[in-house]
Design a protein around this motif. Structure first.
Motif, PDB file in Angstrom:
ATOM      1  N   VAL A 166     -12.635  -0.848  -7.295  1.00 23.01           N
ATOM      2  CA  VAL A 166     -13.908  -1.461  -7.679  1.00 23.01           C
ATOM      3  C   VAL A 166     -14.872  -0.331  -8.019  1.00 23.01           C
ATOM      4  O   VAL A 166     -14.644   0.830  -7.657  1.00 23.01           O
ATOM      5  CB  VAL A 166     -14.498  -2.334  -6.549  1.00 23.01           C
ATOM      6  CG1 VAL A 166     -13.611  -3.529  -6.260  1.00 23.01           C
ATOM      7  CG2 VAL A 166     -14.729  -1.523  -5.284  1.00 23.01           C
ATOM      8  N   SER A 167     -15.930  -0.657  -8.707  1.00 25.61           N
ATOM      9  CA  SER A 167     -16.903   0.366  -9.093  1.00 25.61           C
ATOM     10  C   SER A 167     -17.615   0.913  -7.860  1.00 25.61           C
ATOM     11  O   SER A 167     -17.697   0.245  -6.818  1.00 25.61           O
ATOM     12  CB  SER A 167     -17.926  -0.217 -10.071  1.00 25.61           C
ATOM     13  OG  SER A 167     -18.662  -1.254  -9.448  1.00 25.61           O
ATOM     14  N   ALA A 168     -18.127   2.112  -7.984  1.00 20.25           N
ATOM     15  CA  ALA A 168     -18.791   2.774  -6.858  1.00 20.25           C
ATOM     16  C   ALA A 168     -20.012   2.000  -6.387  1.00 20.25           C
ATOM     17  O   ALA A 168     -20.397   2.088  -5.213  1.00 20.25           O
ATOM     18  CB  ALA A 168     -19.190   4.191  -7.255  1.00 20.25           C
ATOM     19  N   ASP A 169     -20.627   1.235  -7.289  1.00 17.23           N
ATOM     20  CA  ASP A 169     -21.808   0.471  -6.910  1.00 17.23           C
ATOM     21  C   ASP A 169     -21.505  -1.011  -6.708  1.00 17.23           C
ATOM     22  O   ASP A 169     -22.397  -1.862  -6.780  1.00 17.23           O
ATOM     23  CB  ASP A 169     -22.914   0.638  -7.956  1.00 17.23           C
ATOM     24  CG  ASP A 169     -22.500   0.086  -9.325  1.00 17.23           C
ATOM     25  OD1 ASP A 169     -21.289  -0.179  -9.523  1.00 17.23           O
ATOM     26  OD2 ASP A 169     -23.387  -0.059 -10.183  1.00 17.23           O
ATOM     27  N   GLN A 237     -14.088 -18.982  -7.810  1.00 22.15           N
ATOM     28  CA  GLN A 237     -15.258 -18.123  -7.631  1.00 22.15           C
ATOM     29  C   GLN A 237     -15.093 -17.188  -6.444  1.00 22.15           C
ATOM     30  O   GLN A 237     -15.491 -16.027  -6.493  1.00 22.15           O
ATOM     31  CB  GLN A 237     -16.507 -18.993  -7.453  1.00 22.15           C
ATOM     32  CG  GLN A 237     -16.889 -19.806  -8.681  1.00 22.15           C
ATOM     33  CD  GLN A 237     -17.929 -20.860  -8.362  1.00 22.15           C
ATOM     34  OE1 GLN A 237     -17.895 -21.493  -7.305  1.00 22.15           O
ATOM     35  NE2 GLN A 237     -18.875 -21.046  -9.279  1.00 22.15           N
ATOM     36  N   LYS A 238     -14.494 -17.701  -5.380  1.00 22.39           N
ATOM     37  CA  LYS A 238     -14.267 -16.892  -4.180  1.00 22.39           C
ATOM     38  C   LYS A 238     -13.350 -15.718  -4.487  1.00 22.39           C
ATOM     39  O   LYS A 238     -13.586 -14.584  -4.052  1.00 22.39           O
ATOM     40  CB  LYS A 238     -13.650 -17.775  -3.088  1.00 22.39           C
ATOM     41  CG  LYS A 238     -13.434 -17.075  -1.758  1.00 22.39           C
ATOM     42  CD  LYS A 238     -12.635 -17.946  -0.800  1.00 22.39           C
ATOM     43  CE  LYS A 238     -13.320 -19.245  -0.518  1.00 22.39           C
ATOM     44  NZ  LYS A 238     -12.543 -20.057   0.455  1.00 22.39           N
ATOM     45  N   ASN A 239     -12.301 -15.972  -5.243  1.00 22.86           N
ATOM     46  CA  ASN A 239     -11.363 -14.924  -5.625  1.00 22.86           C
ATOM     47  C   ASN A 239     -12.072 -13.813  -6.399  1.00 22.86           C
ATOM     48  O   ASN A 239     -11.894 -12.621  -6.124  1.00 22.86           O
ATOM     49  CB  ASN A 239     -10.242 -15.552  -6.468  1.00 22.86           C
ATOM     50  CG  ASN A 239      -9.037 -14.653  -6.602  1.00 22.86           C
ATOM     51  OD1 ASN A 239      -9.006 -13.543  -6.081  1.00 22.86           O
ATOM     52  ND2 ASN A 239      -8.026 -15.130  -7.295  1.00 22.86           N
ATOM     53  N   GLU A 240     -12.889 -14.216  -7.353  1.00 26.03           N
ATOM     54  CA  GLU A 240     -13.634 -13.250  -8.155  1.00 26.03           C
ATOM     55  C   GLU A 240     -14.626 -12.470  -7.292  1.00 26.03           C
ATOM     56  O   GLU A 240     -14.750 -11.250  -7.405  1.00 26.03           O
ATOM     57  CB  GLU A 240     -14.386 -13.980  -9.275  1.00 26.03           C
ATOM     58  CG  GLU A 240     -13.504 -14.518 -10.381  1.00 26.03           C
ATOM     59  CD  GLU A 240     -12.950 -13.410 -11.267  1.00 26.03           C
ATOM     60  OE1 GLU A 240     -13.734 -12.535 -11.686  1.00 26.03           O
ATOM     61  OE2 GLU A 240     -11.733 -13.403 -11.509  1.00 26.03           O
ATOM     62  N   LEU A 241     -15.329 -13.185  -6.447  1.00 28.46           N
ATOM     63  CA  LEU A 241     -16.362 -12.571  -5.612  1.00 28.46           C
ATOM     64  C   LEU A 241     -15.769 -11.542  -4.653  1.00 28.46           C
ATOM     65  O   LEU A 241     -16.229 -10.387  -4.592  1.00 28.46           O
ATOM     66  CB  LEU A 241     -17.092 -13.663  -4.828  1.00 28.46           C
ATOM     67  CG  LEU A 241     -18.141 -13.197  -3.822  1.00 28.46           C
ATOM     68  CD1 LEU A 241     -19.291 -12.510  -4.528  1.00 28.46           C
ATOM     69  CD2 LEU A 241     -18.641 -14.399  -3.004  1.00 28.46           C
ATOM     70  N   LEU A 242     -14.737 -11.944  -3.916  1.00 32.33           N
ATOM     71  CA  LEU A 242     -14.144 -11.043  -2.933  1.00 32.33           C
ATOM     72  C   LEU A 242     -13.436  -9.867  -3.601  1.00 32.33           C
ATOM     73  O   LEU A 242     -13.523  -8.726  -3.141  1.00 32.33           O
ATOM     74  CB  LEU A 242     -13.161 -11.809  -2.044  1.00 32.33           C
ATOM     75  CG  LEU A 242     -13.786 -12.836  -1.103  1.00 32.33           C
ATOM     76  CD1 LEU A 242     -12.698 -13.656  -0.414  1.00 32.33           C
ATOM     77  CD2 LEU A 242     -14.678 -12.167  -0.062  1.00 32.33           C
ATOM     78  N   GLY A 243     -12.728 -10.143  -4.677  1.00 35.17           N
ATOM     79  CA  GLY A 243     -11.954  -9.092  -5.336  1.00 35.17           C
ATOM     80  C   GLY A 243     -12.797  -7.994  -5.933  1.00 35.17           C
ATOM     81  O   GLY A 243     -12.336  -6.863  -6.082  1.00 35.17           O
TER      82      GLY A 243
END
Length: 342
Positions: A166-169, A237-243
């Motif tokens: 994931v991105s640093a921010d 949405q949960k998958n996208e959010l957590l990932g």
């Protein structure tokens, strides 16, 4: 095997959004069916679990009429060639079945009522009653009075997309009911102190005390720049959010019996930072898939150590320990043990 599974008829199986127990029941049914077993579900009338459904209802304020009506229904299980009766709901609803020779599995996803455990153990037909707990934390409350097997909750690993980087921010995330014991306001403190963005997702319970908590402890800090609230989320949405999150925060101020959201986050490769309460130290292995903290100061410091945690290892712990396949096999083994001891 022919298996009867009961769950309190409050939320459909599977749930659309909130409903941890119902989600586990759905996963179990799918695994049992995949292994060739016949399942009959006793649950909410809108359940769509892909098996035969026997719908029933209970009053908002459960009482004697509910007890009589529901036991009249569940007592018929004794005469329908079932191999196992498995309840995730009220033990009162299978009271008459305690005298049956059919093996009965009672699963606790919340702290048990010990008086009911003692009573059921005393009246149940010999070698027909088995207890399970979703964590050792729950099991320890039962094992002084009855034999209990810990079977951790799980997720369908294939439904969660692993994100290796994931991105640093990337933002921190809080996902759960917005109420004081879940620690939403503590998550906000962590984000504000560390300077990281925080996405809050989840429902606000209808009770006035929870609405007041949101309006005074959460809402004033929502600026949609650093702190965002997006409401309840569905599975996609949960998958996208957590990932896409830097870490999941679990700043609970109560003894969490398990916390399925932790398994969901790990399945996406996302580390978990939680307080040392309930089952959290059983799910989170310090430094391996996240951090277990005793204080707010420790939680704030843990955010800075997240780059030391391998997201691949997080995914691996979910696959090995909190996988629906593992869950299904453990329950199946318990059923066979119970049947063989009759």
């Amino acid at each position: 095997m022919k298996i009867a599974i009961l769950v309190n008829p409050l939320i459909p199986v599977p749930p659309e959004q909130y409903g941890g127990i119902e989600r586990i029941v759905y996963l179990l049914i799918k695994e049992l069916q995949r292994n060739g077993h016949e399942v009959i579900l006793y649950a909410h009338k809108n359940s769509q679990a892909g098996c035969k459904l026997i719908a029933y209802q209970e009053s908002v304020n459960y009482g004697a009429k509910d007890f009589i009506k529901i036991n009249a229904l569940t007592a018929k299980i004794a005469f329908q060639d079932f191999d196992v009766l498995h309840t995730f709901g009220r033990m009162n609803n299978i009271a008459l079945m305690m005298w049956s020779k059919i093996p009965k599995v009672v699963s606790y996803q919340l702290p048990p009522t010990i008086s009911q455990v003692k009573k059921a153990t005393k009246i149940a037909f010999k070698n027909t009653l088995y207890f399970t707990a979703c964590s050792n934390f729950i099991a320890r409350q039962i094992n002084k009075f009855a034999n209990v097997t810990t079977i951790y909750n799980g997720v369908n690993i294939n439904e969660y997309q692993f994100n290796a980087t994931v991105s640093a921010d990337a933002p921190l995330v809080f996902l759960g009911r917005i109420q004081e014991e879940k620690g939403t306001s503590i998550a906000i403190q962590v984000a504000r102190t560390t300077g990281r963005k925080l996405i809050i997702a989840g429902n606000i319970p209808a009770e006035e005390t929870h609405k007041q908590y949101f309006s005074t402890k959460v809402k004033p800090f929502i600026d949609d720049v650093q702190i965002s609230y997006i409401g309840p989320v569905n599975n996609f949405q949960k998958n996208e959010l957590l990932g896409n999150s830097y870490a999941l925060l679990m700043p609970v101020t109560w003894d969490e019996p398990f916390g399925i959201v932790m398994a969901e986050a790990l399945a996406c490769g996302t580390p978990v930072i939680g307080f040392n309460r309930g089952a959290i130290p059983e799910v989170v292995i310090n430094g391996l898939n996240g951090f277990v903290c005793n204080t707010l100061t420790e939680m704030i410091a843990a955010v800075g150590h997240i780059p030391e945690v391998s997201r691949l290892t997080c995914r691996g712990t979910a696959e090995d320990r909190f996988n629906a396949v593992v869950l299904g096999k453990q329950y199946e083994n318990l059923y066979r043990k119970a049947i063989n001891r009759r």
